[in-house]
Write an enzyme that holds these catalytic residues in place. Structure first.
Site, PDB file in Angstrom:
ATOM      1  CG  LEU A 197      -8.600  39.057  25.833  1.00 37.57           C
ATOM      2  CD1 LEU A 197      -7.287  38.143  25.241  1.00 37.57           C
ATOM      3  CD2 LEU A 197      -7.538  40.097  26.728  1.00 37.57           C
ATOM      4  CG  MET A 211      -9.342  32.591  34.157  1.00 39.69           C
ATOM      5  SD  MET A 211      -9.735  31.222  32.854  1.00 39.69           S
ATOM      6  CE  MET A 211     -11.260  30.606  33.408  1.00 39.69           C
ATOM      7  NE  ARG A 212     -11.060  40.735  32.882  1.00 41.18           N
ATOM      8  CZ  ARG A 212     -12.069  41.067  33.470  1.00 41.18           C
ATOM      9  NH1 ARG A 212     -12.769  40.660  34.371  1.00 41.18           N
ATOM     10  NH2 ARG A 212     -12.659  42.254  33.072  1.00 41.18           N
ATOM     11  CG  HIS A 234     -11.426  26.401  25.783  1.00 44.89           C
ATOM     12  ND1 HIS A 234     -11.945  27.409  26.554  1.00 44.89           N
ATOM     13  CD2 HIS A 234     -12.352  25.378  25.451  1.00 44.89           C
ATOM     14  CE1 HIS A 234     -13.132  27.068  26.899  1.00 44.89           C
ATOM     15  NE2 HIS A 234     -13.443  25.793  26.050  1.00 44.89           N
TER      16      HIS A 234
HETATM   17  C1  GAR Z   1      -6.394  25.545  32.550  1.00 43.76           C
HETATM   18  O1  GAR Z   1      -6.929  24.219  32.591  1.00 43.76           O
HETATM   19  C2  GAR Z   1      -6.746  25.985  31.245  1.00 43.76           C
HETATM   20  O2  GAR Z   1      -7.324  25.114  30.262  1.00 43.76           O
HETATM   21  C3  GAR Z   1      -7.955  27.071  31.844  1.00 43.76           C
HETATM   22  O3  GAR Z   1      -7.754  27.433  33.036  1.00 43.76           O
HETATM   23  C4  GAR Z   1      -6.694  26.633  33.530  1.00 43.76           C
HETATM   24  C5  GAR Z   1      -5.580  27.185  34.042  1.00 43.76           C
HETATM   25  O4  GAR Z   1      -4.590  26.408  34.783  1.00 43.76           O
HETATM   26  N1  GAR Z   1      -8.237  28.078  30.904  1.00 43.76           N
HETATM   27  C6  GAR Z   1      -9.468  28.339  30.562  1.00 43.76           C
HETATM   28  O5  GAR Z   1     -10.564  27.851  31.147  1.00 43.76           O
HETATM   29  C7  GAR Z   1      -9.613  29.441  29.554  1.00 43.76           C
HETATM   30  N2  GAR Z   1     -11.082  29.915  29.431  1.00 43.76           N
HETATM   31  P1  GAR Z   1      -3.199  26.815  35.124  1.00 43.76           P
HETATM   32  O6  GAR Z   1      -3.183  28.347  35.586  1.00 43.76           O
HETATM   33  O7  GAR Z   1      -2.806  26.020  36.200  1.00 43.76           O
HETATM   34  O8  GAR Z   1      -2.292  26.884  33.831  1.00 43.76           O
END
Ligand code: GAR
Length: 208
Positions: free
Chosen positions: A93, A90-91, A109
């Site tokens: 880049l 969640m950074r 995503h």
């Molecule tokens: C996932 O749902 C992924 O799609 C989302 O974070 C979650 C991580 O879950 N990604 C984002 O929002 C990217 N901007 P996890 O740590 O259980 O894999």
């Protein structure tokens, strides 16, 4: 096998899906390391349990985004990966970082890109009155959530949904399509060229 470094920030359920697929013999990869920008997250415990080396680079301890990205790049490259997998990382880049891994870094995503880039995608999809929502695996470019798509999965939005319920339904699809995209890449079937994503030499329709 393809050497992969996985970047996480949280629960690591997508990391777990990759570990499980690999353990079932379905993924010709070696997860060389899992790197988190957040200490003490569940994803680190999942990696440790699977015998994968882990590393924490806490972004809060760096003076700038550039300094963090430089340190992260050095940490990743020490493992000489052929692919970098962002799994709930969640950074945002820097362009220097995305350029360095262009064509060899994937992200997942939780939306049907190009819809709902950024955060809080599930609530925003509900609020917009959408009837379907989903998830996209894409190559990472300098444009946030804007790189060419490799694979998408869609789910219905039900009248009784809240963001949490919808996120769970989407996540079940995440855990199917991320191992699939990584498998394609590891087998040399998936690539990024001319700013677009290609599968077996064919242009992927959702890749822009
Ligand atoms: C996932 O749902 C992924 O799609 C989302 O974070 C979650 C991580 O879950 N990604 C984002 O929002 C990217 N901007 P996890 O740590 O259980 O894999």
């Amino acid at each position: 096998p393809l050497r992969v470094v996985v970047l996480i920030s949280g629960s690591g359920s997508n990391l777990q899906a990759l570990i499980d697929a690999k353990n079932k013999g379905e993924l010709p990869i070696e997860i060389a390391a899992v790197i988190s920008n957040c200490p003490d997250v569940q994803g680190l415990a999942r990696a440790a349990k699977a015998g994968i080396p882990t590393l924490v680079l806490d972004h809060k301890t760096y003076a700038s985004r550039e300094a963090f990205d430089r340190a992260l790049m050095a940490a990743i490259d020490a493992y000489t990966p052929g692919l970098v997998v962002l799994a709930g990382f969640m950074r945002i880049l820097t362009a220097g970082f995305t350029e360095h891994y262009l064509g060899r870094m994937l992200n997942i995503h939780p939306s049907l890109l190009p819809k709902f880039q950024g955060l809080h995608t599930h609530q925003r999809a509900i609020d917009a009155g959408e009837t379907r929502h989903g998830v996209t695996v894409h190559f990472v470019t300098a444009e946030l959530d804007g790189g060419p798509a490799c694979v998408q999965a869609s789910v219905p939005i039900l009248p009784t949904d809240d963001a949490g319920l919808l996120a769970k339904r989407v996540q079940r699809q995440e855990h199917v399509i991320y191992p699939l995209a990584v498998k394609w890449f590891a087998e040399g079937k998936l690539s990024m060229e001319q700013g677009k994503a290609w599968l077996n030499g064919e242009l992927l329709p959702a890749s822009g």
